[in-house]
Structure formats: structure tokens, C-alpha cells
Scaffold this motif. Structure first.
Motif, PDB file in Angstrom:
ATOM      1  N   HIS A 161       0.718  -1.275  -0.170  1.00 27.14           N
ATOM      2  CA  HIS A 161      -0.002  -0.019   0.006  1.00 27.14           C
ATOM      3  C   HIS A 161       0.939   1.331  -0.036  1.00 27.14           C
ATOM      4  N   ASP A 162       0.494   2.102  -0.925  1.00 22.69           N
ATOM      5  CA  ASP A 162       1.429   3.416  -0.998  1.00 22.69           C
ATOM      6  C   ASP A 162       0.500   4.251   0.147  1.00 22.69           C
ATOM      7  N   LEU A 163       1.410   4.754   1.059  1.00 23.20           N
ATOM      8  CA  LEU A 163       1.021   5.740   2.084  1.00 23.20           C
ATOM      9  C   LEU A 163       0.494   7.075   1.570  1.00 23.20           C
ATOM     10  N   ARG A 164       0.954   7.523   0.541  1.00 24.36           N
ATOM     11  CA  ARG A 164       0.738   8.715  -0.224  1.00 24.36           C
ATOM     12  C   ARG A 164      -0.611   8.813  -0.502  1.00 24.36           C
ATOM     13  N   SER A 165      -1.168   7.489  -0.915  1.00 30.53           N
ATOM     14  CA  SER A 165      -2.772   7.412  -1.222  1.00 30.53           C
ATOM     15  C   SER A 165      -3.636   7.878  -0.317  1.00 30.53           C
ATOM     16  N   LYS A 201      -3.094  18.470  -1.375  1.00 29.27           N
ATOM     17  CA  LYS A 201      -2.748  18.077  -2.841  1.00 29.27           C
ATOM     18  C   LYS A 201      -1.166  18.058  -2.883  1.00 29.27           C
ATOM     19  N   HIS A 202      -0.401  18.418  -1.974  1.00 29.55           N
ATOM     20  CA  HIS A 202       1.208  17.914  -2.124  1.00 29.55           C
ATOM     21  C   HIS A 202       1.386  16.672  -1.514  1.00 29.55           C
ATOM     22  N   LYS A 203       0.396  15.656  -1.064  1.00 25.84           N
ATOM     23  CA  LYS A 203       0.512  14.602  -0.703  1.00 25.84           C
ATOM     24  C   LYS A 203       1.518  14.239   0.422  1.00 25.84           C
ATOM     25  N   THR A 204       1.537  15.438   1.447  1.00 21.06           N
ATOM     26  CA  THR A 204       2.563  15.275   2.678  1.00 21.06           C
ATOM     27  C   THR A 204       2.207  14.260   3.579  1.00 21.06           C
ATOM     28  N   VAL A 205       3.324  13.465   3.899  1.00 19.02           N
ATOM     29  CA  VAL A 205       3.083  12.545   4.773  1.00 19.02           C
ATOM     30  C   VAL A 205       4.120  13.033   6.308  1.00 19.02           C
ATOM     31  N   ASP A 206       4.823  14.057   6.206  1.00 26.12           N
ATOM     32  CA  ASP A 206       5.433  14.320   7.476  1.00 26.12           C
ATOM     33  C   ASP A 206       5.465  15.811   7.784  1.00 26.12           C
ATOM     34  N   ASP A 207       5.929  16.014   9.018  1.00 24.67           N
ATOM     35  CA  ASP A 207       5.935  17.568   9.562  1.00 24.67           C
ATOM     36  C   ASP A 207       7.061  17.536  10.598  1.00 24.67           C
ATOM     37  N   ALA A 208       7.294  19.015  10.843  1.00 24.23           N
ATOM     38  CA  ALA A 208       8.572  19.395  11.896  1.00 24.23           C
ATOM     39  C   ALA A 208       8.323  18.674  13.102  1.00 24.23           C
ATOM     40  N   PRO A 209       9.291  18.181  13.745  1.00 25.39           N
ATOM     41  CA  PRO A 209       8.895  17.519  15.317  1.00 25.39           C
ATOM     42  C   PRO A 209       8.618  18.496  16.380  1.00 25.39           C
ATOM     43  N   TYR A 210       7.629  18.349  17.051  1.00 21.63           N
ATOM     44  CA  TYR A 210       7.523  18.773  18.389  1.00 21.63           C
ATOM     45  C   TYR A 210       8.651  18.988  19.280  1.00 21.63           C
ATOM     46  N   GLY A 211       9.029  20.134  19.807  1.00 20.83           N
ATOM     47  CA  GLY A 211      10.202  20.333  20.560  1.00 20.83           C
ATOM     48  C   GLY A 211      11.382  20.478  19.764  1.00 20.83           C
ATOM     49  N   GLY A 232      14.538  20.019  16.868  1.00 27.33           N
ATOM     50  CA  GLY A 232      15.385  19.040  16.383  1.00 27.33           C
ATOM     51  C   GLY A 232      15.410  18.685  14.943  1.00 27.33           C
ATOM     52  N   PRO A 233      16.523  17.977  14.326  1.00 28.28           N
ATOM     53  CA  PRO A 233      16.582  17.908  13.008  1.00 28.28           C
ATOM     54  C   PRO A 233      15.617  16.965  12.308  1.00 28.28           C
ATOM     55  N   GLY A 234      15.272  17.107  11.079  1.00 28.00           N
ATOM     56  CA  GLY A 234      14.715  15.950  10.311  1.00 28.00           C
ATOM     57  C   GLY A 234      13.112  16.228  10.533  1.00 28.00           C
ATOM     58  N   MET A 235      12.450  15.481  10.056  1.00 26.68           N
ATOM     59  CA  MET A 235      10.556  15.406   9.902  1.00 26.68           C
ATOM     60  C   MET A 235      10.404  14.114  10.757  1.00 26.68           C
ATOM     61  N   VAL A 236       8.995  14.181  11.093  1.00 24.08           N
ATOM     62  CA  VAL A 236       8.659  12.951  11.796  1.00 24.08           C
ATOM     63  C   VAL A 236       7.158  12.724  10.898  1.00 24.08           C
ATOM     64  N   MET A 237       6.874  11.422  10.492  1.00 25.72           N
ATOM     65  CA  MET A 237       5.586  10.944   9.810  1.00 25.72           C
ATOM     66  C   MET A 237       4.370  11.153  10.529  1.00 25.72           C
ATOM     67  N   SER A 238       3.542  11.587   9.873  1.00 25.54           N
ATOM     68  CA  SER A 238       2.291  12.239  10.544  1.00 25.54           C
ATOM     69  C   SER A 238       1.498  10.997  11.069  1.00 25.54           C
ATOM     70  N   ALA A 239       0.917  10.947  12.426  1.00 27.38           N
ATOM     71  CA  ALA A 239      -0.083  10.177  12.832  1.00 27.38           C
ATOM     72  C   ALA A 239      -1.428  10.163  12.129  1.00 27.38           C
ATOM     73  N   VAL A 240      -1.766  11.301  11.667  1.00 26.45           N
ATOM     74  CA  VAL A 240      -3.105  11.225  10.913  1.00 26.45           C
ATOM     75  C   VAL A 240      -3.143  10.348   9.503  1.00 26.45           C
ATOM     76  N   VAL A 241      -1.944  10.518   8.824  1.00 25.48           N
ATOM     77  CA  VAL A 241      -1.623   9.788   7.608  1.00 25.48           C
ATOM     78  C   VAL A 241      -1.583   8.206   7.892  1.00 25.48           C
ATOM     79  N   TRP A 242      -0.980   7.769   8.589  1.00 26.93           N
ATOM     80  CA  TRP A 242      -0.555   6.390   9.095  1.00 26.93           C
ATOM     81  C   TRP A 242      -1.897   5.824   9.484  1.00 26.93           C
ATOM     82  N   GLY A 243      -2.583   6.577  10.410  1.00 26.67           N
ATOM     83  CA  GLY A 243      -3.971   6.140  11.121  1.00 26.67           C
ATOM     84  C   GLY A 243      -4.830   5.799  10.161  1.00 26.67           C
ATOM     85  N   GLU A 244      -4.963   6.508   8.889  1.00 27.74           N
ATOM     86  CA  GLU A 244      -5.812   6.462   7.767  1.00 27.74           C
ATOM     87  C   GLU A 244      -5.220   5.176   6.844  1.00 27.74           C
TER      88      GLU A 244
END
Ligand code: ADE
Length: 235
Positions: free
Chosen positions: A35-39, A44-54, A56-68
């Protein structure tokens, strides 16, 4: 066994068509769905990640998208699956875990990238009761760019233990780490024809036809190799 894999790189799993795993699918012993997570994104940008709370470097994958995505897979499940989460901060994978995973009817792998998946995803599905188990597993003390390669490793080790996947069941019981005789032992040296190559001869005992002697030799060699490379297994 049914296996669902959720990822932003579905092509990573094309090796599953090959070799033993490919044959296991053709024989109907394993059914795989990728399964393609982006689907499951809604912008419209098919975003799967966002900046970390607190910070720090890098991006964190979204609980909302993973939950779907996970809920969509759960809707199609006939029995309660096991959720497998490859992560460097999980329990270290070993043969015992492969045997356990091979006994389940349905595995769902969620393969994170970047800094990882929002921790509430694991927490939520541990609490929701929709999975019979949630297993966070590392394939070793190093950090990969994502969970896909780890999922391939786990699936390769697991699928060969499913009844019928390997033609010769003995090759599973003779494996390094196999329960019984080989528990906590590395497999010793192996040879095939010709009996002499580059001045190196196959040990005499293996040509003797004396099965008891051969079994003893194999055990001794396994012990020698284990003491050399993995002494902690014998401690
Ligand atoms: N993801 C990143 N590194 C990993 C590892 N060592 N094991 C499992 N999943 C991972």
C-alpha cells in the motif's frame, strides 16, 4: 499467511517477487499486498511528514496519515493481524522472533522513513485492541534510511519458516540458531564437489559415510566457529 506492507516506496518491495518468497506467493502460501502511504494523504502535496514538536533535525511522519492507511488495511482483515513496526529502537530481531512471526496468519508492516513515525501511532494501536500484538523490531544496532529493508529482512527470515515454503524441512532445523541442536550455535563449514580445489581438501570425515562421526564433527565445528565469532552465545 497474509502480509500487508505500507510504505512511501512501494518499489522497495519488488524483490518479494523473486526466489522463495515469490514461489511461496505463487503456491498460495503467502499473500502480499503493498500500500502506498501517499494515497492516504488528503492535501494536494500528498504530505506525509511534519516538523518534530520540541525541535530537532529531520521530519516526523504524521499519525493522521498513518492512521488512515492502517485503518484501511484493518477494514480488509479477516482475523486480528499483528502489527510489525521496524525501528532501530525496537527489540533486536532473531530466529526466535522469526519463528513466532511465522506462526501468525496476518502481519501488517508499517515502514517509516525520516526520523520515524509519530509515537502515538504505536500507542494507539497497542490500546485499540484491533491488532493481536504490536511488535517494534530492530534488525541490528545501526540506523537505516527507512524500515523497508528491515521489513524485507524480517519477511525473508520469517517466510522460509512457514510450512511448505522450503522443500527440505531439514535445512531449517540445521540452520544456525535453529531450536534444538543448533540453539546458540553458528553453523560450521560446508562443502560440495570437487573434493580438492586450489589445494584445499574437503575434510576426510565428510567423505567417510559414517553418519554419527559426521554429526559429531559438525557439532564440534559449529562450537569452534561460535567460540571464535560469537563467544557471547555460549556464555
Ligand atoms: N529503521 C531504521 N533503522 C532500522 C533498524 N536498524 N531496524 C529496523 N528498522 C529500522
Amino acid at each position: 499467511m497474509r502480509v500487508d506492507l505500507i510504505t512511501i516506496f512501494p518499489e522497495y518491495f519488488s524483490p518479494l517477487k523473486l526466489s522463495l518468497f515469490g514461489k511461496a506467493q505463487e503456491a498460495g502460501l503467502v499473500e502480499v499486498k503493498i500500500h502506498d502511504l501517499r494515497s492516504f494523504t488528503i492535501d494536494k502535496h500528498k504530505t506525509v511528514d511534519d516538523a518534530p514538536y520540541g525541535g530537532g533535525p529531520g521530519m516526523v511522519m504524521s499519525a493522521v496519515v498513518w492512521g488512515e492507511a492502517i485503518d484501511a488495511v484493518l477494514k480488509q482483515a479477516k482475523t486480528k493481524p499483528v502489527l510489525v513496526v521496524p525501528t532501530p529502537s525496537g527489540n533486536v530481531f532473531n530466529q526466535e522472533m522469526a519463528i513466532k512471526l511465522a506462526s501468525f496468519d496476518h502481519l501488517v508492516f508499517i515502514n517509516g522513513r525520516y526520523e520515524g513515525i509519530d509515537s502515538r501511532v504505536v500507542e494507539h494501536y497497542q490500546q485499540s485492541g484491533e491488532f493481536s500484538d504490536v511488535i517494534e523490531v530492530s534488525i541490528g544496532d545501526y540506523v537505516l534510511a527507512g524500515g523497508e529493508v528491515a521489513a524485507l529482512v524480517i519477511l525473508e527470515a520469517t517466510s522460509r519458516l512457514i510450512n511448505g515454503v522450503i522443500g527440505n524441512e531439514d535445512s531449517v532445523t540445521d540452520d544456525s540458531f535453529a531450536p534444538g541442536e543448533m540453539q546458540n550455535l553458528l553453523e560450521g563449514p560446508i562443502y560440495t564437489r570437487p573434493p580438492s580445489w586450489q589445494g584445499l581438501d574437503v575434510p576426510e570425515v565428510l567423505l567417510s559415510g559414517d553418519h554419527a562421526k559426521i554429526a559429531q564433527w559438525r557439532k564440534d565445528e559449529a562450537l569452534k566457529r561460535t567460540r571464535k565469532f560469537r563467544p557471547e552465545l555460549q556464555a
